[in-house]
Scaffold this active site. Structure first.
Site, PDB file in Angstrom:
ATOM      1  N   ASN A  28       0.850  -1.185   0.000  1.00 21.09           N
ATOM      2  CA  ASN A  28       0.000   0.000   0.000  1.00 21.09           C
ATOM      3  C   ASN A  28       0.891   1.242   0.000  1.00 21.09           C
ATOM      4  OD1 ASN A  28      -1.880   1.967   0.447  1.00 21.09           O
ATOM      5  ND2 ASN A  28      -2.717   1.087   2.328  1.00 21.09           N
ATOM      6  N   LYS A  30      -0.035   4.282   0.145  1.00 25.12           N
ATOM      7  CA  LYS A  30      -0.631   5.352   0.972  1.00 25.12           C
ATOM      8  C   LYS A  30      -0.313   6.711   0.334  1.00 25.12           C
ATOM      9  CE  LYS A  30      -0.746   2.450   5.068  1.00 25.12           C
ATOM     10  NZ  LYS A  30      -0.720   2.334   6.502  1.00 25.12           N
ATOM     11  N   HIS A 112      -9.968   0.608   4.560  1.00 24.36           N
ATOM     12  CA  HIS A 112      -8.689   0.607   5.277  1.00 24.36           C
ATOM     13  C   HIS A 112      -8.875   1.338   6.610  1.00 24.36           C
ATOM     14  CE1 HIS A 112      -4.512   1.507   6.300  1.00 24.36           C
ATOM     15  NE2 HIS A 112      -4.218   0.440   5.557  1.00 24.36           N
ATOM     16  N   GLU A 159      -6.025  -6.267   9.916  1.00 28.92           N
ATOM     17  CA  GLU A 159      -4.939  -5.371  10.319  1.00 28.92           C
ATOM     18  C   GLU A 159      -5.315  -4.673  11.617  1.00 28.92           C
ATOM     19  OE1 GLU A 159      -2.619  -3.749   6.545  1.00 28.92           O
ATOM     20  OE2 GLU A 159      -4.272  -2.452   7.112  1.00 28.92           O
ATOM     21  N   GLY A 199       2.720  -3.830  10.415  1.00 30.04           N
ATOM     22  CA  GLY A 199       4.068  -4.078  10.917  1.00 30.04           C
ATOM     23  C   GLY A 199       4.854  -5.134  10.158  1.00 30.04           C
ATOM     24  N   ALA A 220       2.993  -1.649   4.153  1.00 31.40           N
ATOM     25  CA  ALA A 220       3.320  -0.330   3.604  1.00 31.40           C
ATOM     26  C   ALA A 220       4.722   0.085   4.032  1.00 31.40           C
ATOM     27  CB  ALA A 220       2.280   0.696   4.060  1.00 31.40           C
ATOM     28  N   SER A 221       4.862   0.532   5.296  1.00 33.03           N
ATOM     29  CA  SER A 221       6.107   1.190   5.710  1.00 33.03           C
ATOM     30  C   SER A 221       7.345   0.316   5.568  1.00 33.03           C
ATOM     31  CB  SER A 221       5.979   1.717   7.138  1.00 33.03           C
ATOM     32  OG  SER A 221       5.560   0.696   8.016  1.00 33.03           O
TER      33      SER A 221
HETATM   34  O1  G3P Z   1      -2.262  -1.118   4.336  1.00 36.68           O
HETATM   35  C1  G3P Z   1      -1.135  -1.590   4.950  1.00 36.68           C
HETATM   36  C2  G3P Z   1      -0.976  -1.061   6.294  1.00 36.68           C
HETATM   37  O2  G3P Z   1      -1.947  -0.355   6.878  1.00 36.68           O
HETATM   38  C3  G3P Z   1       0.046  -1.631   7.139  1.00 36.68           C
HETATM   39  O3  G3P Z   1       0.977  -0.605   7.214  1.00 36.68           O
HETATM   40  O4  G3P Z   1       3.141   0.344   7.597  1.00 36.68           O
HETATM   41  O5  G3P Z   1       2.238  -1.339   9.175  1.00 36.68           O
HETATM   42  O6  G3P Z   1       2.969  -2.059   6.918  1.00 36.68           O
HETATM   43  P1  G3P Z   1       2.415  -0.957   7.764  1.00 36.68           P
END
Ligand code: G3P
Length: 238
Positions: A28, A30, A112, A159, A199, A220-221
């Site tokens: 993602n 974002k 989301h 999530e 995470g 994402a991150s």
């Molecule tokens: O959509 C993916 C997300 O919300 C998880 O984000 O940064 O924890 O991988 P992250």
């Protein structure tokens, strides 16, 4: 007509139909600076280098970047981050599904944690999408996953919001939420495939997700903030 556009675009982006059954790495983008505009294009192209592995790679891009990315990648699927159940007309600022398809989106996430919608929104949106257009509904917990599973989206991604953007993967911090969601969704609607996220950072997290019964990860991150994106993608897809 719009369905034909989607089918052609999906064929172009995914290639072989058996790719559809591979586990998913859904990134993602974002509104991360490292995943917007020209950087979004570079990131998607980087992801394209890993599409020969045993994963289905998906770039979930900003609506602004759908078109440029979908024209520049070979086997990465390009999904939208959100869509609204509206048609052509007086809907200022909404993300209209047909236009997203025209710009190369071949799937979408919805609900989301950072962009919640009602169950009615998800249901109406699903009724407007062409057959086979993958929709991944995000759920914060098992209860929400069950409610969404009754609507029959292609995927549900569980999530826990408090773990999003953090350093500990859901698969380590709360493995039970993954396995419980898989069990609950499968007993509610066996056709719905379950992903997990929050995470997720590396290949060990992906492996654990699959061991817990998920069919892939939404992250994402771990990618967008990586110092070495190539190394992270390599590890994730090992
Ligand atoms: O959509 C993916 C997300 O919300 C998880 O984000 O940064 O924890 O991988 P992250």
């Amino acid at each position: 007509m719009i369905h034909d556009i989607f089918v052609e675009e999906l064929k172009r982006q995914i290639g072989l139909p058996n790719n559809m059954n591979k586990p998913l790495i859904v990134v993602n983008f974002k509104t991360y600076e490292t995943a917007s505009g020209d950087s979004a294009l570079s990131l998607a192209k980087e992801m394209d280098k890993f599409t020969d592995r045993e994963f289905r790679m998906i770039a979930v891009a900003s609506a602004f970047d759908l078109s440029s990315i979908s024209k520049s990648v070979t086997n990465v699927e390009v999904w939208s981050q959100h869509l609204d159940p509206v048609g052509k007309g007086s809907h200022t600022g909404w993300l209209e599904p047909d236009l997203a398809l025209h710009h190369g989106a071949v799937g979408t996430i919805i609900n989301h944690a950072e962009h919640k919608v009602s169950l009615e929104h998800v249901e109406q949106l699903m009724s407007m999408l062409p057959e086979g257009f993958p929709i991944c509904a995000c759920a914060a917990d098992v209860e929400e996953a069950i409610a969404l599973a009754k609507l029959g989206p292609t995927f549900i991604a569980v999530e826990p919001p408090e773990l999003i953007g953090g350093d500990i993967s859901v698969t380590t911090a709360d493995p039970a939420i993954v396995s419980d969601t898989v069990a609950a969704v499968k007993s509610t609607n066996p056709d719905v495939r379950v992903l997990c996220g929050a995470g997720v950072k590396n290949g060990a997290d992906v492996r654990m997700a699959i061991e817990l019964g998920a069919e892939g990860v939404l992250l994402a991150s771990g990618v967008t903030k990586a110092a070495d994106v190539n190394a992270v993608l390599d590890d994730l897809t090992k």
